[in-house]
Scaffold this active site. Structure first.
Site, short mmCIF file in Angstrom:
data_model
loop_
_atom_site.label_atom_id
_atom_site.label_comp_id
_atom_site.label_asym_id
_atom_site.label_seq_id
_atom_site.Cartn_x
_atom_site.Cartn_y
_atom_site.Cartn_z
N ARG A 20 0.82 -1.21 0.00
CA ARG A 20 0.00 0.00 0.00
C ARG A 20 0.85 1.26 0.00
O ARG A 20 0.56 2.21 -0.73
CB ARG A 20 -0.94 0.01 1.21
N ASN A 38 -5.95 -2.78 2.25
CA ASN A 38 -5.93 -4.22 2.44
C ASN A 38 -7.36 -4.69 2.59
O ASN A 38 -8.19 -4.01 3.21
CB ASN A 38 -5.16 -4.60 3.72
#
Length: 92
Positions: A20, A38
């Site tokens: 990320r 996520n």
């Protein structure tokens, strides 16, 4: 208004490896807005990208490899409506 907007799901070993944060860095470098997060399944990451068509395409291509330490097994990409994001953020 964004030229292109897509929803992306990345499957593989992509949680706990900085995916990320690296995605956010790439998005900001390319001038792409949206978000990345996520998923609860502990094996996928979802994202929304919007911006210049070439930049969005480059970010999708980056997702196919991901950062060092990740192992991407598949990337699904679907057209999406632009949401008017003005920055790129990590959510969830």
């Amino acid at each position: 208004m964004a030229d292109k907007s897509v929803e992306v799901e990345v499957d593989g070993y992509v949680q706990g490896v900085g995916f990320r944060y690296s995605c956010q860095d790439q998005a900001r470098r390319l001038g792409v807005n949206g978000w990345v997060r996520n998923n609860d399944d502990e094996g996928t990451v979802s994202a929304h990208f919007e911006g210049d068509a070439d930049a969005v395409g480059a970010l999708v291509d980056w997702c196919r490899q991901g950062p060092r330490g990740s192992r991407v097994t598949s990337v699904s990409v679907h057209p999406a409506s632009p949401k008017g994001h003005t920055r790129f953020s990590i959510t969830g």
